[in-house]
Scaffold this active site. Structure first.
Site, mmCIF file in Angstrom:
data_model
loop_
_atom_site.group_PDB
_atom_site.id
_atom_site.type_symbol
_atom_site.label_atom_id
_atom_site.label_comp_id
_atom_site.label_asym_id
_atom_site.label_seq_id
_atom_site.Cartn_x
_atom_site.Cartn_y
_atom_site.Cartn_z
ATOM 1 N N HIS A 97 -28.803 -16.654 24.199
ATOM 2 C CA HIS A 97 -27.836 -16.433 25.274
ATOM 3 C C HIS A 97 -27.072 -17.708 25.668
ATOM 4 O O HIS A 97 -26.292 -17.681 26.614
ATOM 5 C CB HIS A 97 -28.533 -15.859 26.517
ATOM 6 C CG HIS A 97 -28.801 -14.387 26.410
ATOM 7 N ND1 HIS A 97 -29.448 -13.827 25.344
ATOM 8 C CD2 HIS A 97 -28.487 -13.357 27.254
ATOM 9 C CE1 HIS A 97 -29.545 -12.515 25.526
ATOM 10 N NE2 HIS A 97 -28.962 -12.201 26.666
ATOM 11 N N HIS A 134 -4.118 2.997 -3.394
ATOM 12 C CA HIS A 134 -4.263 2.476 -2.032
ATOM 13 C C HIS A 134 -3.537 1.151 -1.830
ATOM 14 O O HIS A 134 -2.738 1.014 -0.911
ATOM 15 C CB HIS A 134 -5.744 2.297 -1.678
ATOM 16 C CG HIS A 134 -5.947 1.518 -0.409
ATOM 17 N ND1 HIS A 134 -5.780 2.074 0.834
ATOM 18 C CD2 HIS A 134 -6.282 0.212 -0.199
ATOM 19 C CE1 HIS A 134 -5.991 1.146 1.758
ATOM 20 N NE2 HIS A 134 -6.315 0.009 1.156
ATOM 21 N N GLU A 176 -18.159 -4.763 24.222
ATOM 22 C CA GLU A 176 -17.306 -5.960 24.192
ATOM 23 C C GLU A 176 -16.211 -5.866 23.125
ATOM 24 O O GLU A 176 -15.068 -6.280 23.357
ATOM 25 C CB GLU A 176 -18.142 -7.213 23.927
ATOM 26 C CG GLU A 176 -19.066 -7.629 25.057
ATOM 27 C CD GLU A 176 -20.453 -7.016 24.919
ATOM 28 O OE1 GLU A 176 -21.345 -7.431 25.668
ATOM 29 O OE2 GLU A 176 -20.629 -6.127 24.061
ATOM 30 N N HIS A 199 0.836 -1.198 0.000
ATOM 31 C CA HIS A 199 0.000 0.000 0.000
ATOM 32 C C HIS A 199 0.876 1.254 0.000
ATOM 33 O O HIS A 199 1.345 1.681 1.051
ATOM 34 C CB HIS A 199 -0.901 0.022 1.247
ATOM 35 C CG HIS A 199 -1.716 -1.214 1.431
ATOM 36 N ND1 HIS A 199 -1.179 -2.387 1.951
ATOM 37 C CD2 HIS A 199 -3.021 -1.481 1.167
ATOM 38 C CE1 HIS A 199 -2.129 -3.301 2.002
ATOM 39 N NE2 HIS A 199 -3.254 -2.783 1.533
#
Length: 638
Positions: free
Chosen positions: A457, A261, A395, A32
């Site tokens: 869950h 890029h 999280e 890059h």
């Protein structure tokens, strides 16, 4: 204020950097060039604001520099080479080649001077927040005269589009982390073209809403860059510098193009670009002597800062730093468990407190679940002055923040959530495993035993996923005593560890030694004669295996039970040890997907689908985790 002569020197240095990076990518025919060339002007000025010492790379009060966009790696390696780290010109020529010091994206412990492994976008921003949080806590523990460094993070449009960066910056702003400086390479380009195809928010307003101080500058104007970097050192909150840049600045034809890029510019393009800026078009990897001297000045100034800091350091502070960097695990007084029953999440909470009482650098927290995860450190205060971190419902960034805290050099962090939500943490856990950083994951509510909360869950496939991850050691203890032994092993491991813990109470079994757990598995119950059946189990299923073995023995079938607190460690155990434990027909029992058990077991009693909503004990029975089912299954094997 920079004078005209300095600006001219900076321009030469920046163009030298540009072409050094372009040559690296071209030589590798991969990489890059765009971001390194666009950031060159900022990098040159930033060097004169950094407090780093290549001769003292572990200096705890050094400034931390994070390149969140790993696609700027050519720039990272070029700077490390020019600043005096152990990265040679030959290393630059081997960019992206096998066994080189200059891999495709920066890797911690692989390249001298790289603070943290980056590449997945947004991770580095959250890592930088972790470094800043660790710096703030260290400052409160050791004093402002000992810890007063800054954390700089270079990030791009892609980093700020990833949700993890929003989570992390939200927390940074909440805590007014005045030691954090984000430099946003705003070139308005991503792989698919202009950012406008998918990104149009007002970044300045977004960060101001998150309690950041925001500056907007021309990322190619040396005066503006220098002025902003001077001002932000006195900020009383985290800072975002929005630097408007042009991708592949200096390229004659590809400047500003998304085509620059992720692909080499091309030999002819580099030649014509060099010629246009007054460089020898046929000379590759060239840095003039005057430019080298200017870059080298960064290390010389950093060395002066280090020596001045070292002179002011008191002996007791040195001893405290040494103690935090080399913790004495033998000083931990673990709780004693002799009878009754206790959920492993509950015993784990008591163990965490025992470790914290002995080790100053043991810190951590939960994603808003501390009461359920049992992760509060009692009488230890809250961040920034205490050891308890409140990560909020974040999280994803929690995991990456802990990577920064671990790599800071003083702390051993843990972080916690329900096991099913470990999916949100997976990218950060993977990077921690790559780096072998010492982070501890506390994942509770480990199975269908969660009960009424239902299938959303109840973790099923997560344990198989994390067991498949190299360098991560996962523990699922059967009871409180095994939990202690697992921690004794985990603390001495080099890399990250995960604890998968029960919500429901489990009977306290007899004590187990650290040495037994180090092997990953051990004999929990011997057979009455040569074993016809071996029951392997983890966590809550160990008690089920023990009860099932008694019924089988009553029917004249010799059964031994092997507890497997860490299947990772057991897979690595010597073959002779494994052979000695795996006798007769081998059946593994685990309330999870369990496919990895077929590596050592003949059959597996496991989950074949998702869970359901009902009481935990009902679900265990319904899904086949009952004495009756285990006994019938074992008999059918014979």
């Amino acid at each position: 204020m920079l004078d005209n002569q300095e600006i001219l020197q900076y321009q030469t240095m920046a163009n030298s950097l540009r072409f050094l990076c372009a040559d690296m990518v071209q030589e590798a025919n991969s990489g890059h060039p765009g971001a390194p060339m666009g950031l060159a002007d900022i990098a040159v000025v930033l060097g004169y604001h950094l407090k780093i010492s290549p001769k003292n790379q572990e200096w705890i009060n050094r400034d931390r520099l994070v390149f969140s966009g790993g696609h700027a790696s050519a720039l990272v390696y070029s700077l490390l080479h020019l600043w005096g780290f152990d990265v040679s010109l030959e290393d630059l020529k081997k960019f992206r080649q096998k066994d080189s010091k200059t891999p495709g994206h920066p890797e911690y412990k692989h390249t001298p001077g790289v603070e943290i492994t980056t590449g997945p976008l947004g991770q580095g921003v959250a890592n930088a927040v972790g470094f800043a949080m660790a710096g703030k806590l260290a400052q409160n523990m050791l004093g402002e005269e000992v810890i007063n460094h800054k954390v700089y993070c270079l990030c791009g449009d892609g980093d700020l589009q990833e949700g993890i960066s929003y989570e992390a910056c939200s927390l940074a702003g909440h805590h007014s982390l005045d030691n954090l400086i984000l430099i946003y390479d705003s070139n308005n380009i991503t792989i698919e073209g202009s950012c406008e195809v998918a990104f149009s928010e007002d970044v300045k307003m977004r960060f101001m809403a998150q309690n950041f101080e925001v500056y907007e500058i021309d990322g190619h104007n040396f005066l503006e860059i220098d002025s902003a970097l001077t001002k932000v050192k006195k900020a009383n909150k985290p800072v975002l510098i929005i630097a408007k840049t042009t991708i592949a600045k200096g390229s004659l034809s590809l400047s500003g193009s998304h085509k620059s890029h992720g692909a080499p510019l091309g030999v002819e393009e580099i030649k014509s670009s060099k010629k246009a800026l007054g460089f020898n078009e046929d000379e590759k990897f060239f840095i003039s002597d005057s430019a080298r001297l200017r870059f080298k000045n960064v290390a010389e100034v950093g060395e002066m800062h280090y020596k001045a800091w070292e002179k002011t350091l008191k002996e007791e502070t040195k001893e405290l730093i040494q103690k935090m960097q080399n913790p004495d695990f033998s000083s931990i007084e673990y709780p004693v468990y002799e009878s009754g029953s206790k959920a492993t999440r509950a015993s784990n909470g008591e163990i965490l407190n025992a470790i914290s009482n002995a080790l100053l650098g043991f810190v951590g927290g939960s994603a808003d679940l501390a009461p359920s995860n049992n992760t509060t450190l009692k009488n230890s205060g809250d961040f920034p002055k205490g050891k308890n971190f409140h990560f909020g419902i974040r999280e994803h960034s929690m995991g990456a923040i802990c990577n920064g805290i671990a790599n800071y050099g003083l702390f051993m962090p843990y972080c916690a959530t329900f096991f099913v939500f470990s999916d949100y943490m997976s990218p950060s856990v993977r990077v921690a495993s790559l780096m072998q950083s010492k982070v501890f994951y506390i994942w509770t509510h480990d199975s269908i035993g969660v009960g009424e909360d239902g299938a959303t869950h109840q973790p099923i496939e997560q344990i198989s996923h994390f067991r498949a991850m190299p360098n991560l050691t996962l523990f699922r203890p059967a009871d409180a005593n095994e939990n202690i032994a697992c921690w004794q092993v985990a603390l001495e491991l080099k890399g990250p560890s995960a604890f998968v813990l029960s919500r429901q109470n489990l009977p306290i079994l007899e004590k187990v030694s650290k040495e037994q757990v180090q092997m990953g598995a051990y004999l929990k119950k011997e057979a009455s004669k040569e074993a016809q059946i071996t029951l392997l189990a983890t966590g809550s299923e160990v008690d089920l295996a023990l009860k099932s073995s008694l019924t089988l023995e009553e029917e004249g079938i010799a059964v031994q039970v092997v507890s497997v607190p860490s299947l990772d460690l057991f897979f690595d155990a010597p073959k002779a040890y494994k052979d000695a434990l795996l006798k007769g027909k081998v059946i593994a029992i685990e309330a999870a997907r369990g496919l990895e058990w077929y590596k050592i077991a003949d059959e597996v009693i496991c989950m074949n689908g998702f869970g359901a909503s009902a009481k935990g004990e009902e679900l265990f029975s319904a899904f086949g985790f009952s004495v009756e089912n285990v006994v019938n299954f074992a008999k059918s094997m014979l």
